[in-house]
Design a protein around this motif. Structure first.
Motif, mmCIF file in Angstrom:
data_model
loop_
_atom_site.group_PDB
_atom_site.id
_atom_site.type_symbol
_atom_site.label_atom_id
_atom_site.label_comp_id
_atom_site.label_asym_id
_atom_site.label_seq_id
_atom_site.Cartn_x
_atom_site.Cartn_y
_atom_site.Cartn_z
ATOM 1 N N ARG A 109 57.587 -11.817 25.387
ATOM 2 C CA ARG A 109 58.378 -11.127 24.361
ATOM 3 C C ARG A 109 59.574 -10.414 24.988
ATOM 4 N NH1 ARG A 109 53.072 -9.995 22.079
ATOM 5 N NH2 ARG A 109 52.854 -11.127 20.084
ATOM 6 N N GLU A 110 59.394 -9.849 26.182
ATOM 7 C CA GLU A 110 60.517 -9.188 26.848
ATOM 8 C C GLU A 110 61.586 -10.194 27.240
ATOM 9 O OE1 GLU A 110 58.775 -7.152 30.113
ATOM 10 O OE2 GLU A 110 57.943 -5.512 28.892
ATOM 11 N N LEU A 111 61.160 -11.365 27.728
ATOM 12 C CA LEU A 111 62.122 -12.405 28.081
ATOM 13 C C LEU A 111 62.844 -12.938 26.852
ATOM 14 C CD1 LEU A 111 60.064 -14.458 30.703
ATOM 15 C CD2 LEU A 111 62.035 -13.004 31.158
ATOM 16 N N GLY A 112 62.134 -12.985 25.722
ATOM 17 C CA GLY A 112 62.704 -13.590 24.526
ATOM 18 C C GLY A 112 63.207 -12.625 23.491
ATOM 19 N N GLY A 113 63.245 -11.326 23.799
ATOM 20 C CA GLY A 113 63.841 -10.374 22.874
ATOM 21 C C GLY A 113 62.908 -9.867 21.800
ATOM 22 N N GLY A 114 61.593 -10.004 21.988
ATOM 23 C CA GLY A 114 60.637 -9.464 21.024
ATOM 24 C C GLY A 114 60.346 -10.444 19.898
ATOM 25 N N GLY A 115 59.707 -9.925 18.827
ATOM 26 C CA GLY A 115 59.361 -10.762 17.688
ATOM 27 C C GLY A 115 58.073 -11.527 17.919
ATOM 28 N N ALA A 116 57.844 -12.537 17.079
ATOM 29 C CA ALA A 116 56.654 -13.371 17.210
ATOM 30 C C ALA A 116 56.651 -14.069 18.566
ATOM 31 C CB ALA A 116 56.611 -14.391 16.084
ATOM 32 N N LEU A 117 55.455 -14.315 19.080
ATOM 33 C CA LEU A 117 55.335 -14.866 20.424
ATOM 34 C C LEU A 117 56.000 -16.235 20.539
ATOM 35 C CD1 LEU A 117 54.220 -14.358 23.219
ATOM 36 C CD2 LEU A 117 52.059 -15.385 22.488
ATOM 37 N N SER A 118 55.774 -17.092 19.559
ATOM 38 C CA SER A 118 56.377 -18.429 19.622
ATOM 39 C C SER A 118 57.896 -18.355 19.540
ATOM 40 C CB SER A 118 55.827 -19.312 18.494
ATOM 41 O OG SER A 118 56.106 -18.734 17.227
ATOM 42 N N ASP A 119 58.418 -17.437 18.701
ATOM 43 C CA ASP A 119 59.872 -17.272 18.608
ATOM 44 C C ASP A 119 60.445 -16.748 19.917
ATOM 45 O OD1 ASP A 119 59.877 -18.165 16.025
ATOM 46 O OD2 ASP A 119 59.894 -16.171 15.113
ATOM 47 N N ALA A 120 59.744 -15.790 20.541
ATOM 48 C CA ALA A 120 60.213 -15.254 21.825
ATOM 49 C C ALA A 120 60.231 -16.338 22.895
ATOM 50 C CB ALA A 120 59.331 -14.088 22.253
ATOM 51 N N PHE A 121 59.223 -17.215 22.854
ATOM 52 C CA PHE A 121 59.175 -18.324 23.804
ATOM 53 C C PHE A 121 60.387 -19.231 23.639
ATOM 54 C CE2 PHE A 121 57.998 -22.801 24.409
ATOM 55 C CZ PHE A 121 57.706 -22.803 25.756
ATOM 56 N N PHE A 122 60.691 -19.598 22.396
ATOM 57 C CA PHE A 122 61.843 -20.473 22.166
ATOM 58 C C PHE A 122 63.157 -19.781 22.534
ATOM 59 C CE2 PHE A 122 59.014 -22.881 19.181
ATOM 60 C CZ PHE A 122 59.112 -24.089 19.854
ATOM 61 N N THR A 123 63.260 -18.482 22.293
ATOM 62 C CA THR A 123 64.469 -17.756 22.674
ATOM 63 C C THR A 123 64.695 -17.825 24.175
ATOM 64 O OG1 THR A 123 64.238 -16.228 20.809
ATOM 65 C CG2 THR A 123 65.622 -15.518 22.640
ATOM 66 N N ALA A 124 63.633 -17.583 24.945
ATOM 67 C CA ALA A 124 63.753 -17.625 26.402
ATOM 68 C C ALA A 124 64.105 -19.032 26.887
ATOM 69 C CB ALA A 124 62.444 -17.148 27.040
ATOM 70 N N MET A 125 63.469 -20.040 26.317
ATOM 71 C CA MET A 125 63.724 -21.413 26.759
ATOM 72 C C MET A 125 65.133 -21.888 26.366
ATOM 73 S SD MET A 125 61.106 -22.385 28.487
ATOM 74 C CE MET A 125 61.124 -20.664 29.053
ATOM 75 N N LEU A 126 65.589 -21.524 25.180
ATOM 76 C CA LEU A 126 66.927 -21.941 24.751
ATOM 77 C C LEU A 126 68.012 -21.198 25.514
ATOM 78 C CD1 LEU A 126 66.385 -22.380 20.909
ATOM 79 C CD2 LEU A 126 66.694 -24.164 22.639
ATOM 80 N N ALA A 127 67.694 -20.014 26.028
ATOM 81 C CA ALA A 127 68.642 -19.340 26.912
ATOM 82 C C ALA A 127 68.858 -20.167 28.177
ATOM 83 C CB ALA A 127 68.141 -17.945 27.263
ATOM 84 N N MET A 128 67.803 -20.819 28.653
ATOM 85 C CA MET A 128 67.948 -21.725 29.794
ATOM 86 C C MET A 128 68.827 -22.917 29.422
ATOM 87 S SD MET A 128 64.063 -21.748 31.309
ATOM 88 C CE MET A 128 64.520 -22.978 32.540
ATOM 89 N N VAL A 129 68.668 -23.422 28.215
ATOM 90 C CA VAL A 129 69.518 -24.520 27.758
ATOM 91 C C VAL A 129 70.976 -24.070 27.707
ATOM 92 C CG1 VAL A 129 70.013 -26.088 25.849
ATOM 93 C CG2 VAL A 129 67.655 -25.593 26.454
ATOM 94 N N GLY A 130 71.207 -22.820 27.259
ATOM 95 C CA GLY A 130 72.562 -22.284 27.242
ATOM 96 C C GLY A 130 73.174 -22.247 28.628
#
Length: 543
Positions: free
Chosen positions: A342-363
């Motif tokens: 959640r810290e890596l992905g900006g909080g929120g639901a766990l699955s959403d935080a996971f996608f946020t962190a992974m898409l930051a890598m895509v960015g």
């Protein structure tokens, strides 16, 4: 015979050192400062043994964290620092080395410098030998400074030396890969692309080896799986500085370096100057109508690079999408790991935080693509291919604008591909296809802002300092990644983190999007690009 092949090596080495008097010191000092800053951050973030054990227990249960870091080997200050940043320092050493080798070999041939040098009393292997001497020296200096900096911070001398030698060994390994790439390819850009792909593949293979490693009975240290032994970056982490100090592992990069360097010299004997082992295919007798415009020409030159990145990013999107159904279950019994995600992905639901962190890598990957794409401007100018184009009715701004449009389109297309592929796989698995496609597509597209900033930055460099464009472009990209992606880890001040465009991207799908940061990033990108266009119009072409 060998002596004749090496005639002039000393003078060419001095010339290479003069050309690199700015670039190499910046790479070396920047990497050393980063390691010292990481050590300070580890001391502040994990002051107690309990804090460290908790963090490492979280990491060994989170494959995404291990992909970004490496397998933990202990809880000492040195162990924690190696866990946090050792693999990333090996990547920096790799880019420093590959850019230097290509700059003094293939780029010299592409710009015609090698023909001028070859008209003097210079041996056939002198240029490649000089490049390898300078690059090897840079890696030895880097290894020594890393070791001295860590020893100065109070870490054990043996572990500090192992840490420095591991990073330096990775640099030498990739230098040898670049030496072979310079013989195989027919241009500096292609050689740099091959070397960069090798670095990316090595990091990915190392990440897989660590992510699928075996957790030890203590629950917070790991033994890397076999793929790590196939990666030059994996060899660096397998040295295990401050834990095992496994000196024997350094034999692997030494043997690999010697074998590839011998291959590079053998290939150099079998090709003409300016040519590569893989000859360029002749084009059709008649050009397509699209090549009559600067945009069509830019697309023709860039499409191979874009398709290569599309394959890699599309596969990455499918991979993270396939993990959607397992994220919640994997971390259901580990609140510490869930909190880290959640810290890596900006909080929120766990699955959403996971996608946020992974898409930051895509960015970050998309930003790397646009840097490589926009550097085509410099290779076209240095190769003398711009003058015939500008001798027609095509103006400078139209020519440069064609490459700018293709790079921007490519970045958006790559991000959309990642978002759609991840959303498609995740949606089909969870039964919410429509929502996932929209959410992850939007989350991927907001990552275009840093990529556009990098386009403007490269255009500015191209207009202001064309001969330094390649080095400063990659340096700026690396600094942006460190400040934006590792700023929190290194406990950098917020003002320093704000320098990176990656720090201002909204954390979709974890959080709601806000337009202000995206608008400001767009304004900065336009301002940088406009300044670069103006400067390019007013300067002479530079070889």
């Amino acid at each position: 015979m060998m002596g004749g092949n090496l005639t002039g090596t000393v003078r060419l080495t001095r010339l290479a050192l003069r050309r690199d008097r700015i670039q190499l010191p910046l790479w070396i000092l920047g990497t050393t400062v980063l390691s010292s800053t990481s050590y300070t951050a580890v001391r502040e973030q994990f002051p107690t043994e309990a804090d460290r054990v908790t963090a490492l227990r979280t990491a060994v249960d989170a494959p995404a964290i291990l992909m970004l870091r490496n397998a933990p080997t202990g809880t000492s200050d040195g162990d924690m620092m190696a866990f946090q940043i050792l693999a990333f320092l090996a990547v920096l050493a790799g880019f420093m080395s590959t850019l230097a080798v290509v700059r003094h070999t293939r780029q010299n041939e592409e710009t015609g410098r090698s023909e001028l040098i070859g008209s003097m009393v210079v041996g056939r292997h002198a240029s490649l030998t000089a490049a390898m001497i300078v690059t090897a020296g840079a890696n030895l200096v880097l290894a020594a400074l890393l070791a001295l900096a860590l020893i100065g911070n109070g870490l054990p001398a043996a572990g500090s030396v192992a840490f420095g030698l591991g990073v330096g060994a990775a640099g030498l390994t990739f230098a040898a890969i670049a030496a072979v790439a310079a013989q195989v390819s027919q241009g500096a850009r292609a050689a740099n692309g091959i070397a960069a792909a090798a670095i990316g593949a090595a990091y990915l293979v190392r990440g897989l080896g660590d992510a699928f490693g075996e957790v030890q009975p203590d629950g917070y240290t790991m033994t890397s799986a076999w793929p790590s032994w196939l990666s030059p970056i994996g060899w660096t982490t397998l040295v295990q500085p401050f834990a095992g100090n496994r000196w024997a592992v350094l034999v692997l990069p030494a043997v690999f370096f010697a074998a590839l360097l011998g291959t590079a010299f053998a290939l150099a004997d079998r090709r003409d100057i300016g040519m590569g082992m893989l000859a360029a295919r002749p084009g059709p007798a008649r050009a397509a109508a699209g090549l009559l415009s600067p945009l069509g020409l830019a697309w023709r030159l860039q499409r191979g690079t874009l398709f290569g990145w599309a394959v890699a990013i599309g596969l990455f999107g499918v991979t993270i999408g396939s993990l959607a159904g397992t994220v919640e279950d994997a971390f259901a019994g580990n609140e510490g790991a869930a909190r880290t995600i959640r810290e890596l992905g900006g909080g929120g639901a766990l699955s959403d935080a996971f996608f946020t962190a992974m898409l930051a890598m895509v960015g970050a990957m998309a930003a790397g693509y646009v840097v490589q794409a926009m550097l085509r401007l410099r290779s076209e100018e240095a190769g003398g291919r711009v003058e015939p184009v500008l001798a027609t009715a095509t103006g400078r701004l139209r020519w440069l604008g064609g490459h700018l449009v293709v790079a921007a389109f490519g970045a958006v297309a790559l991000l959309l591909l990642a978002g759609v592929s991840a959303g498609l796989v995740a949606g089909l698995g969870n039964g919410d296809l429509g929502d996932r496609l929209v959410d992850l597509g939007a989350a991927a597209l907001v990552q275009a802002a840093p990529a556009l900033i990098m386009i403007g930055y490269v255009v500015l460099l191209f207009g202001l300092a064309p001969r330094l464009t390649v080095a400063l472009a990659w340096l700026g990209y690396a600094v942006s990644l460190v400040f934006g992606q590792l700023g929190e880890l290194l406990n950098l001040p917020q003002a320093v983190r704000d320098v990176s465009p990656f720090s201002h991207v909204p954390a979709l799908p974890s959080a709601d999007v806000t337009a202000t940061p995206l608008v400001l990033l767009g304004v900065v990108a336009v301002a940088l690009g406009a300044a670069g266009l103006i400067l390019f119009r007013r300067r002479d072409l530079a070889l």
